[in-house]
Design an enzyme around this catalytic site. Structure first.
Site, PDB file in Angstrom:
ATOM      1  N   ARG A  20       0.868  -1.192   0.000  1.00  8.06           N
ATOM      2  CA  ARG A  20       0.000   0.000   0.000  1.00  8.06           C
ATOM      3  C   ARG A  20       0.895   1.229   0.000  1.00  8.06           C
ATOM      4  O   ARG A  20       1.776   1.349   0.847  1.00  8.06           O
ATOM      5  CB  ARG A  20      -0.913   0.047   1.232  1.00  8.06           C
ATOM      6  CG  ARG A  20      -1.495   1.460   1.443  1.00  8.06           C
ATOM      7  CD  ARG A  20      -2.537   1.576   2.508  1.00  8.06           C
ATOM      8  NE  ARG A  20      -3.784   0.982   2.065  1.00  8.06           N
ATOM      9  CZ  ARG A  20      -4.973   1.236   2.615  1.00  8.06           C
ATOM     10  NH1 ARG A  20      -5.064   2.090   3.634  1.00  8.06           N
ATOM     11  NH2 ARG A  20      -6.054   0.650   2.175  1.00  8.06           N
TER      12      ARG A  20
ATOM     13  N   HIS B 200      -7.537   0.964  -6.184  1.00  7.34           N
ATOM     14  CA  HIS B 200      -7.744   0.225  -4.925  1.00  7.34           C
ATOM     15  C   HIS B 200      -8.493  -1.072  -5.282  1.00  7.34           C
ATOM     16  O   HIS B 200      -9.668  -1.240  -4.938  1.00  7.34           O
ATOM     17  CB  HIS B 200      -8.552   1.090  -3.960  1.00  7.34           C
ATOM     18  CG  HIS B 200      -8.527   0.614  -2.538  1.00  7.34           C
ATOM     19  ND1 HIS B 200      -7.753  -0.447  -2.104  1.00  7.34           N
ATOM     20  CD2 HIS B 200      -9.196   1.053  -1.431  1.00  7.34           C
ATOM     21  CE1 HIS B 200      -7.935  -0.627  -0.810  1.00  7.34           C
ATOM     22  NE2 HIS B 200      -8.811   0.265  -0.379  1.00  7.34           N
TER      23      HIS B 200
ATOM     24  N   GLN C  38     -10.460  -3.541  -2.757  1.00  7.35           N
ATOM     25  CA  GLN C  38     -11.725  -2.956  -2.287  1.00  7.35           C
ATOM     26  C   GLN C  38     -12.882  -3.343  -3.217  1.00  7.35           C
ATOM     27  O   GLN C  38     -14.014  -3.556  -2.774  1.00  7.35           O
ATOM     28  CB  GLN C  38     -11.569  -1.427  -2.239  1.00  7.35           C
ATOM     29  CG  GLN C  38     -12.800  -0.664  -1.821  1.00  7.35           C
ATOM     30  CD  GLN C  38     -13.057  -0.706  -0.323  1.00  7.35           C
ATOM     31  OE1 GLN C  38     -12.152  -0.494   0.477  1.00  7.35           O
ATOM     32  NE2 GLN C  38     -14.285  -0.986   0.075  1.00  7.35           N
TER      33      GLN C  38
ATOM     34  N   ASP D 258     -16.591   8.764  -1.112  1.00 10.68           N
ATOM     35  CA  ASP D 258     -15.316   8.540  -0.415  1.00 10.68           C
ATOM     36  C   ASP D 258     -14.865   9.889   0.128  1.00 10.68           C
ATOM     37  O   ASP D 258     -15.410  10.942  -0.258  1.00 10.68           O
ATOM     38  CB  ASP D 258     -14.300   7.965  -1.427  1.00 10.68           C
ATOM     39  CG  ASP D 258     -12.973   7.564  -0.792  1.00 10.68           C
ATOM     40  OD1 ASP D 258     -12.891   7.487   0.456  1.00 10.68           O
ATOM     41  OD2 ASP D 258     -12.006   7.316  -1.550  1.00 10.68           O
TER      42      ASP D 258
ATOM     43  N   CYS E  38     -16.101   3.157   1.108  1.00  8.08           N
ATOM     44  CA  CYS E  38     -14.991   2.237   1.420  1.00  8.08           C
ATOM     45  C   CYS E  38     -14.538   2.387   2.868  1.00  8.08           C
ATOM     46  O   CYS E  38     -13.949   1.465   3.421  1.00  8.08           O
ATOM     47  CB  CYS E  38     -13.831   2.492   0.467  1.00  8.08           C
ATOM     48  SG  CYS E  38     -13.269   4.212   0.495  1.00  8.08           S
TER      49      CYS E  38
ATOM     50  N   ARG F  91     -14.258  -7.043   3.102  1.00  4.58           N
ATOM     51  CA  ARG F  91     -12.842  -6.855   2.751  1.00  4.58           C
ATOM     52  C   ARG F  91     -12.043  -8.087   3.152  1.00  4.58           C
ATOM     53  O   ARG F  91     -11.157  -8.536   2.424  1.00  4.58           O
ATOM     54  CB  ARG F  91     -12.256  -5.627   3.464  1.00  4.58           C
ATOM     55  CG  ARG F  91     -12.832  -4.278   3.076  1.00  4.58           C
ATOM     56  CD  ARG F  91     -12.609  -3.904   1.635  1.00  4.58           C
ATOM     57  NE  ARG F  91     -11.228  -4.036   1.215  1.00  4.58           N
ATOM     58  CZ  ARG F  91     -10.217  -3.208   1.536  1.00  4.58           C
ATOM     59  NH1 ARG F  91     -10.456  -2.133   2.276  1.00  4.58           N
ATOM     60  NH2 ARG F  91      -8.982  -3.404   1.106  1.00  4.58           N
TER      61      ARG F  91
HETATM   62  N1  NVA Z   1      -9.396   7.548  -1.425  1.00  9.16           N
HETATM   63  C1  NVA Z   1      -9.024   7.118  -0.092  1.00  9.16           C
HETATM   64  C2  NVA Z   1      -9.372   5.687   0.105  1.00  9.16           C
HETATM   65  C3  NVA Z   1      -9.089   5.161   1.484  1.00  9.16           C
HETATM   66  C4  NVA Z   1      -9.449   3.714   1.632  1.00  9.16           C
HETATM   67  C5  NVA Z   1      -7.546   7.361   0.120  1.00  9.16           C
HETATM   68  O1  NVA Z   1      -6.746   7.060  -0.772  1.00  9.16           O
HETATM   69  O2  NVA Z   1      -7.185   7.884   1.188  1.00  9.16           O
HETATM   70  N1   CP Z   2     -11.160   0.965   2.834  1.00  8.36           N
HETATM   71  C1   CP Z   2      -9.879   0.854   3.226  1.00  8.36           C
HETATM   72  O1   CP Z   2      -8.973   0.548   2.435  1.00  8.36           O
HETATM   73  O2   CP Z   2      -9.682   1.085   4.541  1.00  8.36           O
HETATM   74  P1   CP Z   2      -8.268   1.200   5.281  1.00  8.36           P
HETATM   75  O3   CP Z   2      -7.614   2.460   4.809  1.00  8.36           O
HETATM   76  O4   CP Z   2      -8.597   1.231   6.740  1.00  8.36           O
HETATM   77  O5   CP Z   2      -7.430   0.000   4.915  1.00  8.36           O
END
Ligand code: NVA
Ligand code: CP
Length: 330
Positions: free
Chosen positions: A108, A135, A138, A231, A272, A317
């Site tokens: 990540r 992502h 997800q 989101d 999400c 998830r």
């Molecule tokens: N768009 C958000 C998704 C988090 C799961 C981010 O990248 O922070």
């Molecule tokens: N939705 C999601 O990816 O959550 P986290 O950032 O907590 O992993």
């Protein structure tokens, strides 16, 4: 012919056929059933995986850890800044080292190019746990959640409200196109997905019976929508200075009761997570103090309503990440 994705990396949904994506959703459902029935499924005993996180996480990290442990695997977690990657060791060398020790690598972080480079050099499956662009894990959870509610995916309209060029929106557009759904990005013109990705997804949708629509009209986005998705307005890795501009641009696209009322009668709300639907977080409280708003991308009323499936989505998830690990490592 049966679907087999053993040995492959899971970097973005564009790399997978509709049949392969459906197989992962089916497998997630199978693992959910086993977990609920308390039936052991330690199919990958003796294997080990490593989780590389350059951004924070609750759901994704815990899903990989619990999923791996349920499958009988060992897990190492490397948090932001605690490995040599980046500062002292290149992505390429890190991949070659970890690939000698582990059976699979989760990443990540930032650019999609990083996870692609890890995968090119690791010699073992690499899973994208979120990049700036996509992502994909997800999406398997989200599509399972939608299918649980509607019994199908094809033909449903899913509208994403807000920052429609972020990783989640991009991935939803690809997922919907691949699975014959009608994807609508609803937000200001400045926050639309990149033209190239829109063109790619439109072509895919032409083959599957789906469609891709971009609109700045909330009425158009909500009209007949089965799934209303949003989101956070500023994603991880983006500067905090963006809040003022994003609030100004995206406030009209908040998913609230008035928007839900314009959607299909059986519409559901998805997110999400994490979500700023109240002021019970440090950022939420700070935004309330600075901008005088108590809720952002979704109203607390919608978030807490019976139409909201966000915690089913979060649970899924784990089942879906387990399915992705199993399918690629078995
Ligand atoms: N768009 C958000 C998704 C988090 C799961 C981010 O990248 O922070
Ligand atoms: N939705 C999601 O990816 O959550 P986290 O950032 O907590 O992993």
């Amino acid at each position: 012919m049966g679907v087999n994705i053993s040995g492959r990396s899971f970097l973005k949904l564009l790399d997978f056929t509709p049949a392969e994506i459906t197989y992962l959703i089916d497998l997630s459902e199978d693992f959910k059933r086993l977990k609920r029935a308390g039936v052991a499924h330690r199919h990958l005993e003796g294997k080990n995986i490593v989780l590389l996180f350059e951004k924070t996480s609750t759901r994704t990290r815990c899903s990989f850890e619990v999923g791996a442990m349920d499958l009988g695997m060992g897990v190492t977690y490397l948090d932001p800044g605690s490995s040599q990657m980046g500062a002292k060791e290149s992505i390429e060398d890190t991949a070659r080292v970890l690939g000698r020790m582990y059976d699979g690598i989760e990443y990540r972080g930032f650019d999609q190019a990083i996870v692609e480079e890890l995968a090119s050099n690791a010699g073992v499956p690499v899973w994208n746990g979120l990049t700036t662009e996509f992502h994909p894990t997800q999406m398997i959870a989200d599509m399972l959640t939608v299918r649980e509610r509607f019994g199908r995916l094809e033909g449903l309209k899913l509208t994403f409200f807000g920052d429609a060029r972020n990783n989640v929106a991009n991935s939803l557009m690809v997922a919907c196109a691949k699975l014959g759904m009608h994807f609508c990005a609803c937000g200001p013109k400045e926050n639309m997905p990149a033209d190239e990705l829109v063109t790619t997804c439109t072509k895919i949708a032409e083959q599957t019976g789906g469609s891709v629509t971009l609109t700045d009209s909330v009425a158009v986005g909500a009209q007949g929508a089965n799934v209303l998705y949003t989101d956070i307005w500023v994603s991880m890795g983006e500067p905090a200075e963006l809040w003022a501009e994003r609030i100004r641009l995206l406030a009209p696209y908040q998913v609230n009761a008035a928007v839900m009322d314009q959607a299909a009668e059986d519409a559901i709300f998805m997110h999400c997570l994490p979500s700023f639907h109240d002021t019970k977080t440090t950022i939420g409280a700070d935004i309330a103090k600075r901008f005088g708003i108590q809720e952002m991308e979704v109203s607390d009323e919608v978030f807490e309503s019976s139409r909201s499936v966000v915690f089913d989505e979060a649970e899924n998830r784990m089942h879906s990440i387990k399915a992705i690990m199993y399918a690629t490592l078995k």
